[in-house]
Design an enzyme around this catalytic site. Structure first.
Site, PDB file in Angstrom:
ATOM      1  N   ASP A 113       5.701   3.405   1.519  1.00 36.70           N
ATOM      2  CA  ASP A 113       5.236   2.513   2.062  1.00 36.70           C
ATOM      3  C   ASP A 113       4.783   2.916   2.965  1.00 36.70           C
ATOM      4  O   ASP A 113       5.141   3.134   3.528  1.00 36.70           O
ATOM      5  CB  ASP A 113       6.530   0.962   2.374  1.00 36.70           C
ATOM      6  CG  ASP A 113       5.413   0.594   2.803  1.00 36.70           C
ATOM      7  OD1 ASP A 113       4.752   0.101   3.484  1.00 36.70           O
ATOM      8  OD2 ASP A 113       6.135  -1.049   3.071  1.00 36.70           O
ATOM      9  N   HIS A 114       2.900   2.876   3.078  1.00 35.19           N
ATOM     10  CA  HIS A 114       2.427   3.444   3.843  1.00 35.19           C
ATOM     11  C   HIS A 114       2.129   2.523   5.421  1.00 35.19           C
ATOM     12  O   HIS A 114       1.823   2.734   5.994  1.00 35.19           O
ATOM     13  CB  HIS A 114       0.605   3.682   3.218  1.00 35.19           C
ATOM     14  CG  HIS A 114       0.614   4.672   3.953  1.00 35.19           C
ATOM     15  ND1 HIS A 114       0.371   5.445   5.718  1.00 35.19           N
ATOM     16  CD2 HIS A 114      -0.580   6.205   3.843  1.00 35.19           C
ATOM     17  CE1 HIS A 114      -0.305   6.612   5.819  1.00 35.19           C
ATOM     18  NE2 HIS A 114      -1.022   6.589   4.865  1.00 35.19           N
ATOM     19  N   ARG A 115       2.210   1.274   5.231  1.00 35.89           N
ATOM     20  CA  ARG A 115       2.555   0.873   6.538  1.00 35.89           C
ATOM     21  C   ARG A 115       3.346   0.696   7.586  1.00 35.89           C
ATOM     22  O   ARG A 115       3.309   0.512   8.258  1.00 35.89           O
ATOM     23  CB  ARG A 115       2.550  -0.959   6.100  1.00 35.89           C
ATOM     24  CG  ARG A 115       1.687  -1.105   5.297  1.00 35.89           C
ATOM     25  CD  ARG A 115       2.512  -3.336   4.701  1.00 35.89           C
ATOM     26  NE  ARG A 115       3.735  -2.695   4.056  1.00 35.89           N
ATOM     27  CZ  ARG A 115       4.180  -4.264   3.588  1.00 35.89           C
ATOM     28  NH1 ARG A 115       4.007  -4.809   3.343  1.00 35.89           N
ATOM     29  NH2 ARG A 115       5.226  -4.089   2.495  1.00 35.89           N
TER      30      ARG A 115
ATOM     31  N   PRO B   6       0.700  -1.422   0.373  1.00 33.92           N
ATOM     32  CA  PRO B   6      -0.199  -0.013  -0.505  1.00 33.92           C
ATOM     33  C   PRO B   6       0.927   1.382   0.476  1.00 33.92           C
ATOM     34  O   PRO B   6       1.410   1.338   1.249  1.00 33.92           O
ATOM     35  CB  PRO B   6      -1.112  -0.409   1.348  1.00 33.92           C
ATOM     36  CG  PRO B   6       0.036  -1.551   2.385  1.00 33.92           C
ATOM     37  CD  PRO B   6       0.799  -2.369   0.960  1.00 33.92           C
TER      38      PRO B   6
END
Length: 428
Positions: free
Chosen positions: A400-402, A230
């Site tokens: 990386d939105h994590r 994501p």
């Protein structure tokens, strides 16, 4: 077929350095294999004779499958060849079982058995630097894929070109030097088929279906893998007047704009370690202990990201020299795995093509990639209400939105802008 990188699933035989029947010594290069990122020499672990070549040049084989047989003595060569004839294993299938006399080329050495045909075990090794002709005694010419393509386009006969690459392999610069020497001397050296080169168009054949190269296959796998992450994007406008002025001053000393951008990015990452972090398992993330800036480079047949390691600690001039060295090795397909797979943050710059802005796809295993556009004169409103002109560039970061959030990227980009707009620290 040895595994030459952690992501390699199959390899392509670029060239056999040795021919069937040749005597081999332990540690001697036998074959050049194209992995997913580079061409690498593969060495023999044992003394013996190259009895039989199973996978010919230009063909691919799965990692772990048999590509050739090694005999302990000359008397056993014919026995090995007869075993090749009786073998029905296809090129890309897994290796035969261990009860067969023939064994796979592998990276891990095994004890020599007393079987009629010795186990053929080879390993990728250090690249030699001796300069000698790539074609000796009528044997096949050993040349990098790009050198072969370049020679074909320019009409240069590789049989007359002395190679300066590992084990005498012809690389692109050798072809260019041979062409230049021929033009200067009016003859001798490499044979140039000028009329044939002019007659042949260098364009693609429309309507043709072209299979992926090993590198293109690796890029394809990575891009598909990246879809599972994501990501989000944040853009920023940076004024480059001061950076442009600095570049003009240091360009004559061999400093490249790529090195300047990599250095500025590394210094900003020092203050924002989360942007230099990475998540691989979806359950945890790592604050990387090194700041290694990977920079995307387009080469013949694909894309690769040479890595400027510890870019925050290396001075600008050394960084520029290292970058030129990496680009030369990338174009000759001679990068070692740690020179292209150790990046912690990636730069992709299309500014030299006049592209003002674009988005980049996040490479798997990293936290962020920054797309850099061209620096262009821009009319802006100054703080005192007047109209002014400044050079500005657009940068877009995909992350990386994590692991990385919007506020993290915003703070990082603010720091980066301050460094670029006041670049005095870049030359220290």
């Amino acid at each position: 077929m040895p595994a030459l990188s952690s992501t390699m699933t199959e390899g392509k035989i670029v060239s056999w350095v040795k021919s069937e029947g040749d005597k081999l010594s332990k540690g001697e290069s036998v074959v050049v294999v194209e992995s997913d990122k580079a061409d690498m020499d593969v060495e023999s672990f044992y003394d013996g004779y190259l009895a039989s070549i199973i996978v010919d040049e230009g063909l691919s084989a799965a990692v772990g499958s048999t590509i050739a047989l090694l005999a302990e003595s000359e008397e056993e060569i014919e026995l090995a060849r007869s075993q090749k004839s009786s073998s029905s294993a296809p090129v890309s299938t897994p290796a035969p079982s261990n009860n067969d006399a023939q064994k796979v080329f592998d990276e891990t050495p095994r004890p020599v058995t007393t079987a009629s045909v010795a186990s053929a075990v080879v390993s990728s090794g250090a690249l030699g630097s001796a300069v000698h002709p790539a074609s000796e005694g009528g044997k096949r010419v050993v040349a990098s894929p790009y050198a072969k393509k370049l020679a074909k386009d320019l009409g240069v006969d590789l049989r007359g070109v002395a190679g300066s690459g590992p084990n005498g392999r012809v690389v692109a610069k050798d072809v260019e030097a041979a062409l230049s020497a021929t033009k200067t001397s009016g003859g001798g050296g490499a044979t140039v088929f000028a009329s044939e080169a002019v007659a042949k168009p260098s364009g693609v054949e429309l309507g043709s279906v072209v299979p992926f190269t090993t590198m293109q296959s690796a890029v394809s796998r990575n891009m598909v893998e990246s879809l599972a992450v994501p990501t989000f994007r944040v853009g920023y406008t940076i004024t480059t007047d001061a950076l442009d002025a600095l570049y003009k001053k240091v360009k004559s000393k061999g400093v490249t704009m790529t090195a300047l951008l990599a250095k500025a990015t590394a210094l900003a990452l020092v203050k924002h370690p989360v942007v230099n972090s990475s998540c691989r398992d979806g359950k945890s993330f790592t604050y990387n202990s090194h700041i290694n800036i990977a920079v995307a480079v387009a080469i013949d047949g694909g894309l690769i990201t040479p890595v400027l390691q510890d870019a925050d600690k290396v001075d600008l001039y050394s960084l520029s020299r290292k970058w030129k060295e990496l680009v030369d090795k990338a174009r000759a397909k001679q990068l070692q795995p740690n020179e292209y797979n150790s990046g912690t943050f990636t730069l992709s710059n299309l500014g030299m093509f006049g592209v003002d802005r674009f988005d980049a796809i996040l490479p798997p295993g990293t936290g962020a990639i920054m797309a850099v556009g061209a620096s262009q004169p821009t009319v802006i409103g100054t703080k005192d209400g007047r109209i002014g002109m400044k050079n500005q560039m657009q940068v877009n970061v995909t992350a990386d939105h994590r692991v990385i959030y919007g506020a993290d990227l915003a703070a990082f980009l603010q720091t980066l802008a301050k460094i670029i707009e006041d670049p005095k620290d870049l030359t220290f």
